[in-house]
Design a protein around this motif. Structure first.
Motif, PDB file in Angstrom:
ATOM      1  N   THR A 134      -5.407   3.385   7.954  1.00 60.49           N
ATOM      2  CA  THR A 134      -5.019   3.220   9.363  1.00 60.49           C
ATOM      3  C   THR A 134      -3.605   3.767   9.566  1.00 60.49           C
ATOM      4  OG1 THR A 134      -4.023   1.004   9.192  1.00 60.49           O
ATOM      5  CG2 THR A 134      -6.419   1.104   9.453  1.00 60.49           C
ATOM      6  N   GLY A 135      -3.352   4.346  10.745  1.00 61.15           N
ATOM      7  CA  GLY A 135      -2.022   4.873  11.076  1.00 61.15           C
ATOM      8  C   GLY A 135      -1.543   5.893  10.065  1.00 61.15           C
ATOM      9  N   SER A 136      -2.325   6.984   9.928  1.00 61.74           N
ATOM     10  CA  SER A 136      -2.023   7.898   8.817  1.00 61.74           C
ATOM     11  C   SER A 136      -1.763   9.334   9.254  1.00 61.74           C
ATOM     12  CB  SER A 136      -3.149   7.834   7.781  1.00 61.74           C
ATOM     13  OG  SER A 136      -4.410   7.884   8.398  1.00 61.74           O
ATOM     14  N   ASN A 137      -1.306   9.526  10.504  1.00 65.14           N
ATOM     15  CA  ASN A 137      -0.911  10.895  10.894  1.00 65.14           C
ATOM     16  C   ASN A 137       0.591  11.100  10.737  1.00 65.14           C
ATOM     17  OD1 ASN A 137       0.036   9.423  13.020  1.00 65.14           O
ATOM     18  ND2 ASN A 137      -0.823  10.728  14.624  1.00 65.14           N
TER      19      ASN A 137
ATOM     20  N   LEU B  63       0.465   8.782   5.891  1.00 73.44           N
ATOM     21  CA  LEU B  63       0.156  10.174   5.551  1.00 73.44           C
ATOM     22  C   LEU B  63       0.466  10.436   4.072  1.00 73.44           C
ATOM     23  CD1 LEU B  63      -0.746  12.975   6.497  1.00 73.44           C
ATOM     24  CD2 LEU B  63       1.589  13.386   7.299  1.00 73.44           C
ATOM     25  N   GLY B  64       1.585   9.896   3.594  1.00 75.30           N
ATOM     26  CA  GLY B  64       1.941  10.054   2.176  1.00 75.30           C
ATOM     27  C   GLY B  64       0.896   9.429   1.264  1.00 75.30           C
ATOM     28  N   VAL B  65       0.398   8.272   1.648  1.00 80.34           N
ATOM     29  CA  VAL B  65      -0.649   7.600   0.850  1.00 80.34           C
ATOM     30  C   VAL B  65      -1.930   8.444   0.892  1.00 80.34           C
ATOM     31  CG1 VAL B  65      -2.131   5.546   0.733  1.00 80.34           C
ATOM     32  CG2 VAL B  65       0.338   5.279   1.128  1.00 80.34           C
ATOM     33  N   ALA B  66      -2.232   8.998   2.066  1.00 79.34           N
ATOM     34  CA  ALA B  66      -3.432   9.846   2.194  1.00 79.34           C
ATOM     35  C   ALA B  66      -3.359  11.034   1.234  1.00 79.34           C
ATOM     36  CB  ALA B  66      -3.571  10.334   3.638  1.00 79.34           C
ATOM     37  N   TRP B  67      -2.185  11.678   1.195  1.00 79.09           N
ATOM     38  CA  TRP B  67      -2.022  12.840   0.304  1.00 79.09           C
ATOM     39  C   TRP B  67      -2.247  12.441  -1.156  1.00 79.09           C
ATOM     40  CZ3 TRP B  67      -1.973  17.917   0.695  1.00 79.09           C
ATOM     41  CH2 TRP B  67      -1.622  18.518   1.907  1.00 79.09           C
ATOM     42  N   GLU B  68      -1.641  11.319  -1.580  1.00 77.52           N
ATOM     43  CA  GLU B  68      -1.747  10.936  -2.995  1.00 77.52           C
ATOM     44  C   GLU B  68      -3.178  10.526  -3.349  1.00 77.52           C
ATOM     45  OE1 GLU B  68       0.619  11.713  -5.119  1.00 77.52           O
ATOM     46  OE2 GLU B  68       1.790  12.360  -3.397  1.00 77.52           O
ATOM     47  N   LEU B  69      -3.866   9.830  -2.439  1.00 76.03           N
ATOM     48  CA  LEU B  69      -5.258   9.446  -2.713  1.00 76.03           C
ATOM     49  C   LEU B  69      -6.145  10.691  -2.762  1.00 76.03           C
ATOM     50  CD1 LEU B  69      -5.487   6.230  -0.513  1.00 76.03           C
ATOM     51  CD2 LEU B  69      -5.656   6.316  -3.009  1.00 76.03           C
ATOM     52  N   ALA B  70      -5.869  11.662  -1.886  1.00 75.53           N
ATOM     53  CA  ALA B  70      -6.632  12.921  -1.893  1.00 75.53           C
ATOM     54  C   ALA B  70      -6.366  13.671  -3.198  1.00 75.53           C
ATOM     55  CB  ALA B  70      -6.252  13.773  -0.684  1.00 75.53           C
ATOM     56  N   ARG B  71      -5.095  13.705  -3.623  1.00 78.96           N
ATOM     57  CA  ARG B  71      -4.761  14.387  -4.889  1.00 78.96           C
ATOM     58  C   ARG B  71      -5.456  13.711  -6.065  1.00 78.96           C
ATOM     59  NH1 ARG B  71       1.024  14.820  -2.669  1.00 78.96           N
ATOM     60  NH2 ARG B  71       1.050  16.951  -1.870  1.00 78.96           N
TER      61      ARG B  71
ATOM     62  N   LEU C 101       5.118   5.504  -2.726  1.00 77.73           N
ATOM     63  CA  LEU C 101       4.209   4.499  -2.173  1.00 77.73           C
ATOM     64  C   LEU C 101       2.761   4.932  -2.356  1.00 77.73           C
ATOM     65  CD1 LEU C 101       6.457   3.668   0.813  1.00 77.73           C
ATOM     66  CD2 LEU C 101       5.840   2.130  -1.018  1.00 77.73           C
ATOM     67  N   GLY C 102       2.512   6.232  -2.158  1.00 76.19           N
ATOM     68  CA  GLY C 102       1.159   6.746  -2.382  1.00 76.19           C
ATOM     69  C   GLY C 102       0.722   6.547  -3.825  1.00 76.19           C
ATOM     70  N   SER C 103       1.629   6.812  -4.759  1.00 80.65           N
ATOM     71  CA  SER C 103       1.282   6.664  -6.178  1.00 80.65           C
ATOM     72  C   SER C 103       1.069   5.197  -6.539  1.00 80.65           C
ATOM     73  CB  SER C 103       2.387   7.253  -7.054  1.00 80.65           C
ATOM     74  OG  SER C 103       2.496   8.624  -6.786  1.00 80.65           O
ATOM     75  N   THR C 104       1.787   4.300  -5.877  1.00 80.23           N
ATOM     76  CA  THR C 104       1.576   2.858  -6.110  1.00 80.23           C
ATOM     77  C   THR C 104       0.175   2.467  -5.620  1.00 80.23           C
ATOM     78  OG1 THR C 104       3.944   2.503  -5.809  1.00 80.23           O
ATOM     79  CG2 THR C 104       2.552   0.555  -5.717  1.00 80.23           C
ATOM     80  N   ALA C 105      -0.220   3.030  -4.487  1.00 83.53           N
ATOM     81  CA  ALA C 105      -1.570   2.755  -3.972  1.00 83.53           C
ATOM     82  C   ALA C 105      -2.632   3.300  -4.933  1.00 83.53           C
ATOM     83  CB  ALA C 105      -1.738   3.366  -2.583  1.00 83.53           C
ATOM     84  N   VAL C 106      -2.392   4.510  -5.456  1.00 86.31           N
ATOM     85  CA  VAL C 106      -3.350   5.092  -6.413  1.00 86.31           C
ATOM     86  C   VAL C 106      -3.464   4.182  -7.641  1.00 86.31           C
ATOM     87  CG1 VAL C 106      -3.770   7.037  -7.992  1.00 86.31           C
ATOM     88  CG2 VAL C 106      -3.048   7.480  -5.640  1.00 86.31           C
ATOM     89  N   PHE C 107      -2.317   3.670  -8.126  1.00 88.70           N
ATOM     90  CA  PHE C 107      -2.346   2.748  -9.273  1.00 88.70           C
ATOM     91  C   PHE C 107      -3.194   1.516  -8.952  1.00 88.70           C
ATOM     92  CE2 PHE C 107      -0.439  -1.181 -11.024  1.00 88.70           C
ATOM     93  CZ  PHE C 107      -0.914  -1.058 -12.320  1.00 88.70           C
ATOM     94  N   LEU C 108      -3.014   0.954  -7.752  1.00 90.17           N
ATOM     95  CA  LEU C 108      -3.772  -0.250  -7.393  1.00 90.17           C
ATOM     96  C   LEU C 108      -5.277   0.033  -7.302  1.00 90.17           C
ATOM     97  CD1 LEU C 108      -1.387  -1.935  -4.785  1.00 90.17           C
ATOM     98  CD2 LEU C 108      -2.021  -2.820  -7.056  1.00 90.17           C
ATOM     99  N   CYS C 109      -5.622   1.311  -7.150  1.00 90.63           N
ATOM    100  CA  CYS C 109      -7.048   1.699  -7.104  1.00 90.63           C
ATOM    101  C   CYS C 109      -7.595   2.002  -8.502  1.00 90.63           C
ATOM    102  CB  CYS C 109      -7.233   2.924  -6.221  1.00 90.63           C
ATOM    103  SG  CYS C 109      -6.851   2.600  -4.500  1.00 90.63           S
TER     104      CYS C 109
END
Ligand code: NAD
Length: 257
Positions: free
Chosen positions: A11-14, A19-27, A228-236
């Motif tokens: 949510t709220g990712s433009n 957006l940073g989290v979106a990029w890291e999850l996509a990567r 923050l994106g990489s922290t989200a990737v870790f949590l996944c």
């Protein structure tokens, strides 16, 4: 690690952290659903750019996170939601006696209630898929307070509470729910505060950043959207499968003070 085959709905990712989290999850290989309340060419162009550069599928779905029904239909439209990142957020600063009621209502709706609505619809999809991750972007203000931010602090403490409850309700399933608590991150939301603060205090930009914005951030550095994106990737990741119902601070030591 690969999140290939998973769909991440943010949510709220433009802009900013979302957006940073979106990029890291996509990567990391996840397909991505971007969102905001606008429906501009630039929003869809962002989706195309991420898809082109990372090779995952990216969609942009417009939905207003201040509207509970829209939050719910947003997740329904996404269809698949293995990873839910509740990130949309707004801020307003005023002493409580002057705090505009409509600002209080908007902050509680966007920063807190939207996560209730999206999570309620996403959990059955995660259960059906047999795996799920909910990551709430809270704040250092989910753990501590500042004056003049009554609605924001209330909403962010609320989302930390919601995180714990969802974690307990999913504890025996392969689903986790955690909150990331950033300190200051130099996003458009924060950048916008710099010129006014420079004027108010008669300071130059560097002094405002160091002595006002980062006054409570002992590292004297902004956290970045990539961190923050990489922290989200870790949590996944599988490594985080037993991390649930907790907060991870990315705040340069703020909450250690
Ligand atoms: P930002 O303004 O760059 O991003 C906010 C995002 O939310 C944007 O994509 C915006 O379009 C979206 N949004 C706002 N209202 C919406 C609505 N009604 N419906 C759908 N989307 C909406 O700000 P940011 O700094 O990236 O903030 C993102 C999150 O991180 C927020 O929850 C914020 O509270 C949190 N946070 C930010 C910081 C920081 O220092 N920047 C620190 C701690 C927590």
């Amino acid at each position: 690690m690969s999140l290939q085959g998973k769909t991440a709905v943010i949510t709220g990712s433009n802009s900013g952290i979302g957006l940073g989290v979106a990029w890291e999850l996509a990567r990391a290989g996840a397909d991505v659903v971007l969102n905001s309340f606008t429906d501009d060419e630039a929003d869809h162009a962002l989706a195309e750019q991420i898809a082109k550069e990372t090779g995952v599928a990216v969609r942009y779905i417009q939905a207003d996170m201040s509207d509970g029904a829209a939050c719910r239909s947003f997740i329904e439209q996404a269809g698949q939601c293995d990873i839910l990142i509740n990130n949309a957020g707004v801020q307003h600063v005023a002493p409580i006696q002057d705090f505009p009621v409509e600002k209080w209502d908007a902050i509680i709706a966007i920063d807190l209630s939207s996560a209730f609505h999206t999570t309620a619809v996403a959990l059955p999809l995660m259960r059906e898929a047999g795996w799920g991750r909910v990551v709430n972007i809270a704040s250092a203000h989910g753990l501590t307070a500042s004056p003049y931010k009554s609605a924001y602090v209330a909403a962010k403490h609320g989302i930390v509470g919601l995180t714990k409850t969802v974690a307990l309700e999913t504890a025996e399933e392969p689903i986790t729910c955690n909150a990331i608590c950033p300190g200051y991150v130099l996003t458009p939301l924060v950048e916008a505060q710099i010129p006014d603060t420079m004027k108010e205090y008669g300071m130059d930009r560097d002094t405002v950043i160091r002595d006002v914005l980062l006054a409570r951030q002992p590292s004297k550095e902004f956290a970045t959207v990539e961190q923050l994106g990489s922290t989200a990737v870790f949590l996944c990741s599988d490594a985080a499968a037993q991390i649930t119902g907790t907060t991870i601070s990315v705040d340069g030591g703020w909450t250690a003070l």
